[in-house]
Every structure is written in structure tokens, then in C-alpha cells.
Design an enzyme around this catalytic site. Structure first.
Site, PDB file in Angstrom:
ATOM      1  N   LYS A 176      33.841  51.683  41.866  1.00  0.00           N
ATOM      2  CA  LYS A 176      32.531  50.409  42.196  1.00  0.00           C
ATOM      3  C   LYS A 176      32.814  49.293  41.399  1.00  0.00           C
ATOM      4  CE  LYS A 176      29.602  48.632  40.487  1.00  0.00           C
ATOM      5  NZ  LYS A 176      30.116  47.730  38.522  1.00  0.00           N
ATOM      6  N   THR A 187      34.340  44.076  35.673  1.00  0.00           N
ATOM      7  CA  THR A 187      33.350  44.744  36.292  1.00  0.00           C
ATOM      8  C   THR A 187      33.439  46.375  37.109  1.00  0.00           C
ATOM      9  OG1 THR A 187      31.473  43.031  35.720  1.00  0.00           O
ATOM     10  CG2 THR A 187      30.982  44.674  37.228  1.00  0.00           C
ATOM     11  N   GLU A 266      31.678  39.690  46.143  1.00  0.00           N
ATOM     12  CA  GLU A 266      30.008  38.833  46.677  1.00  0.00           C
ATOM     13  C   GLU A 266      30.108  38.031  47.297  1.00  0.00           C
ATOM     14  OE1 GLU A 266      28.479  40.087  41.496  1.00  0.00           O
ATOM     15  OE2 GLU A 266      29.517  38.445  42.517  1.00  0.00           O
TER      16      GLU A 266
END
Length: 395
Positions: A176, A187, A266
Site C-alpha cells: 500500500k 508510508t 495522491e
């Protein structure tokens, strides 16, 4: 000699592995937010972690216990359990103790988390959720979705590797990541399973080697998270090991997942390879390529589909590597816009370069003309959607 083919199954593709994802109530609207990976035999395990000095509680717990073998990994989304001090580690101890009480077959269970920093884990939700696990489930899709945060899609790969003897082993992985991605991992969680009999003393070196040109060569926004983890679980059930074949398969899995992460950055609309050649050495090539993935001016030009080669040149010059405008060449795809001191950026060339930048994926090639060093880093554009997502992240 060996051959390799893509197969379905994600982390459940290798023999003896199980996985599933459930909704424990951490995410709204009944979305899956908690997953497990289990092996029916004990695995050797190795992991590499974030370069961030404020490592999250799951990483500190793993290191505290010096875990080298396990048969169970618990993963939650929505809460990073980072900056939570010793209480965060104690929360993990309590949750995993409960897991062992519910499932006595678990040995040295480990935990990984991703989500908001600075909030204690909702232990009651997690312990209640793990009680609903079916440890015989093979639902890799559900597991891969459960670990997502701002990802727009799940990320999985699996391969079967056949040796010249006709025997085969398998490797599967899920990851992820979409934001807070920078070359040092960020992350970004990745779990790799294999039934290859990988020697325990080789696992970490294989992971580090694979990460160098994959997860450590990508950038979405230049931020490095507290929770980065790449974990390799080997249960050895195939009884096979071929170092070259396994290293190739591991790198392939990590490379494909890394590119998925960049493409899913993103708000990203483009995945760009920054191919630096002709550097003084490979180390300087890597510095230069990664600088290009970091530059906000470059990233916004990518978003605007503007072949502003001056921003490329400026970033190279500011990167600190050995370079000279009289030896530098810059090309967008196959369109050269600057060649060793000569500007080739007329209206026709600009139009061709702009056409390249309208693609979803392309390369920007920079030859420094200083030596034989080469490195490719991967990045994406940065636009309005990135700001929107991160302005609203905690809500």
C-alpha cells in the site's frame, strides 16, 4: 536457467499462506481496515524499515523482540500507532497477546500499522475484529484492500518461478502507498511471501538489494513516513532455492509494486521515469535522478504538461553532482530539447515534447556527459488533488 510467469493469488499464491481482510470499524462505512497474513508452518522473516528517526511503535516492537521467525502478521489501516511512546508498544503487546489467546497456534505474531500519526490504537476494535478472522481464508484481494489508506486501488503481484529441473517455487506480495512517498521508503507497507527455502542469513541482504532500485527509487511528495516496512516471509515449503532466480523474482515483484505506488500517487496523473546517464558514478546518478523526482517545480510542470526543460537543468545543477552545461543532454522521451550547450527548443520540438508529456507514463532522459554512472528514479506529477487529499486527511 529459470522461467517466470505471473499468476493470481497475491500473498496467498505460495504454498501454505493464508490472508484476509475485515472491517473492524477503524474506517467509516464498513470499509475493510484490518488484515492478516498467516503461514501454516513457521516462517523465517526479515524486514527493512523507514529511515525516519521517529520509527512507529510496530517497528520498535519488532526490533525490541528481535523477531526472526513468525507465522502471523497483523496489519491495520487508519491508525499509524506512531509518536505514541512506550504506550504504543504496550498496546501492540496487549493486542498480540489477545490474538495468541484466541488462536493458540500463532507463534511470535508481529504487527504493522498505517494511518494517522499521534493517536493510540483503538484496542477494543482491533481485538474484537481479530476474533472474527478465519485463519483458513485465502482472500488476498480483501487483505490488500484492508491495508489501503489514500490508495485508489489495491496493489498485488504473484509469480511462479520454474527451474530447469522442472520444479517451481512461488512468490507473492501486496503493498500500500500513495502519499508520503520518498526514496527511503515512506508510508509504504509491503509484505512478500514465498515458499522458496530462502536461507535466513540471506533474506535481509536480498531485501536491501531489491529495495535500492525499487522502493528506494520512487517519490510522490518527498516526505518520509514513520512506518515504512518491507517484510519478507519464507516458509520454505517448496524445499527449493536458487539465489539468482529468487533475487530476480523478488526484484520483479518489488519493482512492479513500486511503479503501482507512483502511478497511484495522491492526485497523480502521470508516472515518470527520470533516467540519468553519463554521471560521474552511479551514486551521483542516483542523487541527480532523485533530486528530479523531488522538485516541486518539475512535478508541477509535469502536471501542467509543460516541457519546461529549464527546470530540469536547474534541478540538475542544484543537486550537487558533477555536471556542465556543455556536456548535458535533456530529452522528453525521444525528443531532445537541449544537446551539449545547444538549445533545440523551437516551436516544432516544443510541440513534440508536449505530446510526450500528455502520456500517462514516459521517461525524461538526462545524459550528464561526465562518466558512466546511471540510475533511474520514478516520480509523478503534483496537482490540485494532492492538496485536497492531504488538507482533509484526518477527516
Amino acid at each position: 536457467m529459470f522461467t517466470m510467469k505471473s499468476i493470481p493469488g497475491g500473498v496467498c499464491a505460495p504454498e501454505g499462506f493464508y490472508a484476509d481482510g475485515i472491517a473492524a470499524g477503524l474506517k467509516p462505512n464498513g470499509q475493510k481496515d484490518m488484515a492478516f497474513i498467516r503461514s501454516d508452518t513457521l516462517c523465517d522473516v526479515a524486514a527493512i524499515f523507514t529511515a525516519n528517526r521517529f520509527q512507529a511503535a510496530p517497528i520498535r516492537h519488532f526490533k525490541k523482540h528481535g523477531i526472526t521467525q513468525t507465522n502471523f502478521v497483523l496489519v491495520n489501516a487508519k491508525n499509524a500507532n506512531a509518536m505514541t511512546g512506550e504506550a504504543g508498544v504496550a498496546d501492540i503487546e496487549e493486542i498480540l497477546a489477545h490474538a495468541k489467546a484466541v488462536f493458540p497456534s500463532l507463534e511470535n505474531p508481529v504487527m504493522s500499522s498505517t494511518g494517522v500519526i499521534g493517536v493510540r490504537l483503538p484496542k477494543e476494535k482491533l481485538t474484537a475484529g481479530l476474533e472474527t478472522f478465519d485463519l483458513t481464508a485465502k482472500n488476498p484481494d480483501a487483505a490488500a484492500r484492508a491495508i489501503m489508506t489514500t490508495d485508489s486501488y489495491d496493489k498485488q503481484v504473484a509469480f511462479e518461478v520454474t527451474l530447469e529441473t522442472g520444479e517451481s517455487f512461488r512468490i507473492g506480495a501486496m503493498a500500500k502507498g500513495a502519499g508520503m512517498i520518498d526514496p527511503a521508503m515512506a508510508t509504504m507497507l509491503c509484505f512478500v511471501t514465498t515458499d522458496a527455502a530462502v536461507p535466513a542469513d540471506e533474506m535481509k541482504a536480498l531485501l536491501r538489494s531489491g529495495a535500492e532500485t525499487t522502493f528506494n527509487a520512487i517519490s510522490v511528495d518527498g516526505d518520509t513516513s514513520t512506518n515504512d516496512t518491507v517484510m519478507l516471509l519464507s516458509n520454505g515449503q517448496s524445499a527449493l532455492y536458487h539465489r539468482e532466480a529468487f533475487a530476480h523474482a523478488l526484484h520483479k515483484a518489488m519493482h512492479e509494486l513500486a511503479l503501482m505506488i507512483v502511478a497511484d500517487g495522491e492526485g497523480a496523473t502521470k508516472c515518470v521515469a527520470f533516467e540519468v546517464t553519463g554521471a560521474k558514478n552511479d551514486e551521483e546518478a542516483a542523487i541527480c535522478a532523485k533530486a528530479l523526482t523531488h522538485s516541486l517545480l518539475v512535478k508541477t510542470a509535469l502536471y501542467g504538461e509543460d516541457p519546461n526543460w529549464g527546470r530540469i537543468a536547474s534541478t540538475i545543477g542544484a543537486s550537487g553532482v558533477q555536471c556542465d552545461p556543455t556536456t548535458l543532454t535533456i530529452a522528453f522521451g525521444g525528443v531532445t530539447v537541449y544537446d551539449r550547450g545547444t538549445i533545440l527548443f523551437d516551436a516544432e520540438t516544443e510541440a513534440k515534447a508536449a505530446k510526450v508529456m500528455r502520456k500517462k507514463a514516459f521517461a525524461i532522459r538526462c545524459d550528464l556527459g561526465q562518466g558512466d554512472g546511471a540510475f533511474t528514479a520514478y516520480g509523478c506529477d503534483l496537482g490540485h488533488e494532492y492538496v485536497k487529499i492531504n488538507a482533509d486527511y484526518r477527516t
